[in-house]
Design an enzyme around this catalytic site. Structure first.
Site, PDB file in Angstrom:
ATOM      1  N   CYS A   4       0.822  -1.212   0.000  1.00 35.67           N
ATOM      2  CA  CYS A   4       0.000   0.000   0.000  1.00 35.67           C
ATOM      3  C   CYS A   4       0.856   1.262   0.000  1.00 35.67           C
ATOM      4  O   CYS A   4       2.032   1.226   0.321  1.00 35.67           O
ATOM      5  CB  CYS A   4      -0.829   0.059   1.290  1.00 35.67           C
ATOM      6  N   CYS A  11      -2.869   4.833   2.920  1.00 31.70           N
ATOM      7  CA  CYS A  11      -4.014   3.959   2.619  1.00 31.70           C
ATOM      8  C   CYS A  11      -5.042   3.962   3.739  1.00 31.70           C
ATOM      9  O   CYS A  11      -4.711   3.954   4.914  1.00 31.70           O
ATOM     10  CB  CYS A  11      -3.553   2.525   2.369  1.00 31.70           C
ATOM     11  N   CYS A  34      -2.389  -2.991  -3.622  1.00 32.58           N
ATOM     12  CA  CYS A  34      -3.677  -2.831  -2.927  1.00 32.58           C
ATOM     13  C   CYS A  34      -4.709  -2.274  -3.909  1.00 32.58           C
ATOM     14  O   CYS A  34      -4.414  -1.379  -4.690  1.00 32.58           O
ATOM     15  CB  CYS A  34      -3.502  -1.881  -1.750  1.00 32.58           C
ATOM     16  N   CYS A  66      -5.812   1.637  -2.497  1.00 35.21           N
ATOM     17  CA  CYS A  66      -5.008   2.867  -2.607  1.00 35.21           C
ATOM     18  C   CYS A  66      -4.178   2.898  -3.896  1.00 35.21           C
ATOM     19  O   CYS A  66      -3.473   3.871  -4.141  1.00 35.21           O
ATOM     20  CB  CYS A  66      -4.117   3.029  -1.388  1.00 35.21           C
TER      21      CYS A  66
END
Ligand code: ZN
Length: 352
Positions: A27, A31, A58, A61
């Site tokens: 991430c 995030c 991810c 994000c």
């Protein structure tokens, strides 16, 4: 870095990535997903390293879309907007390009703090102001710029640019662009009269920064490119590549005589070295003014270019920096490493 994740600190965007061992996902530091436990995370400097270590991006994000760059899925739309600035984009148009209208809206809101339609409007207004300045009459400018009526054009111009069409002829817009750096994106603003702002773009502060310069210079702010912004981008990249130790850019200083004197002294502090507020005040011939010097240092609108990060307390403490203390520390260490004179005899690092 873990503290930054706990705080969901968006100013760390682009500085590092965090990967979660239990989920196999990596991430951005900001995030919004649930904060992982300290023992389950590891950090990477680049997304490529996180992928090489077996992590997936991810889906919340989108860490592969580096903050400030245009993601691949949006590239086509942005270039279409540029070639057809007068087009009114409907949800159906976006869907026919294979885009989700809500995802497009979210991206513009997050990256420009404005709606997709407001973005389109600033693009059209930018062109209109350009046309008015080059001598076009108001009616044909309104129609050529995709406005259906003259009154609608006047209203948009007044609302967004703060000018009536006649005044806009004399008004030079300030253009803004994002510059990507290893310390996160910077926001640059400038126009024909030079650069008027260069700051680390804390997303939360973006709208405020725009308002501040628009008010200061009483000029409209539009998103766009300008040769002074390209030049700034180039020199900032050279600085972060260790190839540049001073800047050669036309600056719109616009300060009081005292501020201008302080900023001039700041620019005289050599790359890789630091001064205290007191030393600066003495050099200005005002040895008791170190407080005022400190304030003026903080009012600097040209991060890195006017090196306010080279000012420290008399005892060597770093003290405040508008762009965040961690950036100041990074910049000082960077300059120390790359400074030609310091390669021979290194000074001790300042106290944290
Ligand atoms: Zn995430």
């Amino acid at each position: 870095m873990y503290q930054a994740i706990v705080r969901r600190d968006a100013t760390m965007e682009g500085v590092f990535f965090v990967a979660v061992k239990t989920t196999g996902i990596f991430c951005r530091p900001g995030c919004k997903a649930k904060t992982p436990k300290r023992e389950n995370v590891e950090f990477f400097a680049t997304s490529a390293e996180a992928i090489a270590a077996g992590y997936r991006a991810c889906r919340r994000c989108h860490p592969l879309e580096l903050s400030g760059t245009v993601p691949a899925w949006l590239e086509n739309l942005l270039s279409r907007i540029e070639t057809e600035p007068n087009r009114r984009w409907t949800n159906a148009d976006l869907t026919s390009l294979g885009l989700s209208p809500s995802r497009v809206r979210r991206w513009f809101q997050e990256h420009y703090q404005m709606t997709f339609h407001a973005y389109l409007r600033t693009q059209r207004l930018g062109l209109a102001v350009e046309r008015l300045r080059s001598g076009s009459d108001v009616t044909s400018t309104a129609l050529d710029s995709g406005f259906e009526s003259l009154s609608g054009f006047r209203e948009s111009l007044r609302k967004w640019v703060g000018e009536t069409p006649t005044n806009a002829k004399q008004t030079e817009p300030i253009l803004t662009a994002r510059i990507l750096t290893p310390l996160g994106p910077m926001l640059a603003a400038g126009g024909d009269s030079g650069l008027c702002l260069l700051e680390f773009a804390d997303r939360k502060m973006l709208a405020k920064q725009f308002q501040r310069i628009s008010k200061l210079f009483a000029q409209p702010i539009l998103i766009g490119s300008h040769r002074v912004l390209d030049q700034t981008d180039q020199q900032v990249q050279q600085y972060f590549a260790g190839e540049r130790t001073s800047f050669d850019l036309p600056l719109r200083i616009d300060g009081t005589p005292f501020q201008t004197a302080v900023w001039t002294q700041l620019r005289a502090i050599p790359y890789g070295q630091t001064n205290s507020y007191q030393q600066l005040a003495k050099r200005l011939g005002k040895p008791t003014a170190s407080r005022a010097v400190g304030r003026t240092n903080g009012d600097n609108r040209f991060a890195i270019v006017i090196p306010c990060h080279r000012v420290v307390r008399s005892d060597g403490h770093l003290c405040g920096y508008a762009g965040g203390l961690w950036r100041k520390k990074w910049l000082l260490n960077w300059e120390r490493q790359n400074s030609p004179s310091e390669r021979q005899h290194r000074l001790p690092l300042p106290v944290e």
